[in-house]
Design an enzyme around this catalytic site. Structure first.
Site, PDB file in Angstrom:
ATOM      1  N   ASP A  29      68.248  35.190  18.496  1.00  0.00           N
ATOM      2  CA  ASP A  29      69.480  35.987  18.472  1.00  0.00           C
ATOM      3  C   ASP A  29      69.551  36.825  17.201  1.00  0.00           C
ATOM      4  O   ASP A  29      69.053  36.416  16.156  1.00  0.00           O
ATOM      5  CB  ASP A  29      70.681  35.029  18.562  1.00  0.00           C
ATOM      6  CG  ASP A  29      71.966  35.752  18.923  1.00  0.00           C
ATOM      7  OD1 ASP A  29      71.896  36.925  19.356  1.00  0.00           O
ATOM      8  OD2 ASP A  29      73.041  35.151  18.766  1.00  0.00           O
ATOM      9  N   HIS A  46      65.122  44.850  19.153  1.00  0.00           N
ATOM     10  CA  HIS A  46      64.310  44.045  20.079  1.00  0.00           C
ATOM     11  C   HIS A  46      62.821  44.243  19.786  1.00  0.00           C
ATOM     12  O   HIS A  46      62.033  43.309  19.835  1.00  0.00           O
ATOM     13  CB  HIS A  46      64.625  44.422  21.527  1.00  0.00           C
ATOM     14  CG  HIS A  46      66.043  44.140  21.917  1.00  0.00           C
ATOM     15  ND1 HIS A  46      66.671  42.956  21.627  1.00  0.00           N
ATOM     16  CD2 HIS A  46      66.979  44.893  22.568  1.00  0.00           C
ATOM     17  CE1 HIS A  46      67.917  42.989  22.080  1.00  0.00           C
ATOM     18  NE2 HIS A  46      68.126  44.148  22.652  1.00  0.00           N
ATOM     19  N   LEU A 140      48.477  25.404  22.702  1.00  0.00           N
ATOM     20  CA  LEU A 140      49.946  25.403  22.714  1.00  0.00           C
ATOM     21  C   LEU A 140      50.430  25.956  24.041  1.00  0.00           C
ATOM     22  O   LEU A 140      49.904  26.960  24.531  1.00  0.00           O
ATOM     23  CB  LEU A 140      50.460  26.297  21.561  1.00  0.00           C
ATOM     24  CG  LEU A 140      51.943  26.653  21.552  1.00  0.00           C
ATOM     25  CD1 LEU A 140      52.790  25.406  21.251  1.00  0.00           C
ATOM     26  CD2 LEU A 140      52.245  27.731  20.503  1.00  0.00           C
TER      27      LEU A 140
HETATM   28  C1  FPP Z   1      69.245  38.555  21.314  1.00  0.00           C
HETATM   29  O1  FPP Z   1      69.639  39.510  20.357  1.00  0.00           O
HETATM   30  C2  FPP Z   1      67.913  38.830  21.835  1.00  0.00           C
HETATM   31  C3  FPP Z   1      67.625  39.186  23.115  1.00  0.00           C
HETATM   32  C4  FPP Z   1      68.651  39.343  24.151  1.00  0.00           C
HETATM   33  C5  FPP Z   1      66.260  39.483  23.563  1.00  0.00           C
HETATM   34  C6  FPP Z   1      65.137  38.765  22.898  1.00  0.00           C
HETATM   35  C7  FPP Z   1      63.911  39.603  23.050  1.00  0.00           C
HETATM   36  C8  FPP Z   1      62.932  39.746  22.137  1.00  0.00           C
HETATM   37  C9  FPP Z   1      62.879  38.995  20.897  1.00  0.00           C
HETATM   38  C10 FPP Z   1      61.827  40.747  22.335  1.00  0.00           C
HETATM   39  C11 FPP Z   1      60.865  40.485  23.417  1.00  0.00           C
HETATM   40  C12 FPP Z   1      60.528  39.059  23.637  1.00  0.00           C
HETATM   41  C13 FPP Z   1      59.370  38.641  24.155  1.00  0.00           C
HETATM   42  C14 FPP Z   1      59.128  37.210  24.443  1.00  0.00           C
HETATM   43  C15 FPP Z   1      58.307  39.585  24.457  1.00  0.00           C
HETATM   44  P1  FPP Z   1      70.998  40.312  20.595  1.00  0.00           P
HETATM   45  O2  FPP Z   1      70.663  41.605  21.207  1.00  0.00           O
HETATM   46  O3  FPP Z   1      71.959  39.472  21.368  1.00  0.00           O
HETATM   47  O4  FPP Z   1      71.485  40.488  19.118  1.00  0.00           O
HETATM   48  P2  FPP Z   1      72.997  40.604  18.606  1.00  0.00           P
HETATM   49  O5  FPP Z   1      73.685  39.327  18.961  1.00  0.00           O
HETATM   50  O6  FPP Z   1      72.849  40.805  17.136  1.00  0.00           O
HETATM   51  O7  FPP Z   1      73.600  41.801  19.297  1.00  0.00           O
END
Ligand code: FPP
Length: 251
Positions: A29, A46, A140
């Site tokens: 997050d 992201h 893993l």
């Molecule tokens: C939460 O941050 C994150 C996500 C919804 C997506 C996670 C994706 C990645 C880390 C990139 C791709 C992953 C892989 C496995 C290839 P948020 O957008 O909710 O952040 P915020 O709460 O600060 O708005």
């Protein structure tokens, strides 16, 4: 402790001197906040988060973790603006294509779980390729939760068991925790020992509600794109100091 303000780090050397969790689950997050702090679009957060995914996978493998489950895209994430959903799907595909060979070379076996029927065809195709090319890995197990929601998973199990009862294949009294867990998407893996959530939020967000019953929870204020293997090792050290009782009292 609740972990708030916890940005502890540790070295691989220290972590290797004791027990590490067998299964680590991560709620990644803070990508959006990371981008906002830099005046960038959320999609750049992201993208930066992909580096932390790599760090975490490498760190978990180095430390000797057996299973790593990453919450990459939730059911709820489908309700984000279409441009962000598109960007995430695109990144996922890009990640899979760029990392596939390296993951296979390092013995990382990747499996993906969730409602993949909702994914665009190119993303589904890339995932299938990733699973096939890493299938022989033994270092893993990485499990990516994509289009995943724990309540829906639990409802699906309940429905399948109810159908079996209606067909007369199963008596309601025969339904127990073991039989229930055998219907979950995670049926082949041990339950997580440690849940890590970045960016300071203290929520489970519909992630592995059944499976996290006895997991230790570690919350760090570090935003996901800034999360490094040293932060991961810091979480392992704190885990080592926890007193896991599984609802029992000490002997
Ligand atoms: C939460 O941050 C994150 C996500 C919804 C997506 C996670 C994706 C990645 C880390 C990139 C791709 C992953 C892989 C496995 C290839 P948020 O957008 O909710 O952040 P915020 O709460 O600060 O708005």
């Amino acid at each position: 402790m609740n972990g708030q303000g916890n940005e502890a780090t540790a070295s691989l050397e220290v972590v290797r001197q004791g027990e590490v969790p067998r299964h680590v689950a991560v709620i990644m997050d803070g990508n959006g906040r990371w981008a906002r702090q830099r005046g960038l679009p959320r999609s750049e957060g992201h993208r930066a988060g992909m580096t932390a995914v790599r760090e975490t996978i490498e760190g978990a493998a180095e430390a000797g973790v057996s299973h790593l489950t990453l919450y990459a895209f939730s059911h709820e994430n489908w309700s984000r603006p279409p441009t962000e959903v598109e960007a995430l799907m695109g990144l996922l595909e890009e990640y899979v294509r760029s990392q596939r060979d390296e993951l296979a070379q390092h013995g990382i076996r990747v499996t993906v779980f969730g409602d993949l029927t909702r994914l665009p065809e190119p993303a589904r195709h890339a995932i299938a390729e990733l699973e096939t090319s890493t299938a022989e890995g033994t270092t893993l197990d990485v499990h990516l939760a994509i289009s995943y929601g724990s309540r829906a998973e639990i409802v699906d199990v309940a429905r399948a068991l109810a159908r079996r009862c209606v067909r007369g294949e199963l008596r309601p009294e025969e339904i127990d925790a073991r039989r229930f867990a055998a219907g979950l998407l995670t049926r082949d893996w041990p339950d997580p020992d440690l849940l890590i959530r970045t960016s300071g939020e203290q929520r489970i967000s519909n992630f592995l509600l059944w499976q996290l019953a006895y997991a230790e929870i570690f919350v760090t204020d570090v935003l996901w794109p800034d999360f490094t293997r040293e932060h991961l090792f810091g979480a392992f050290l704190e885990y080592r100091g926890r007193d896991r009782r599984f609802g029992l009292v000490k002997a």
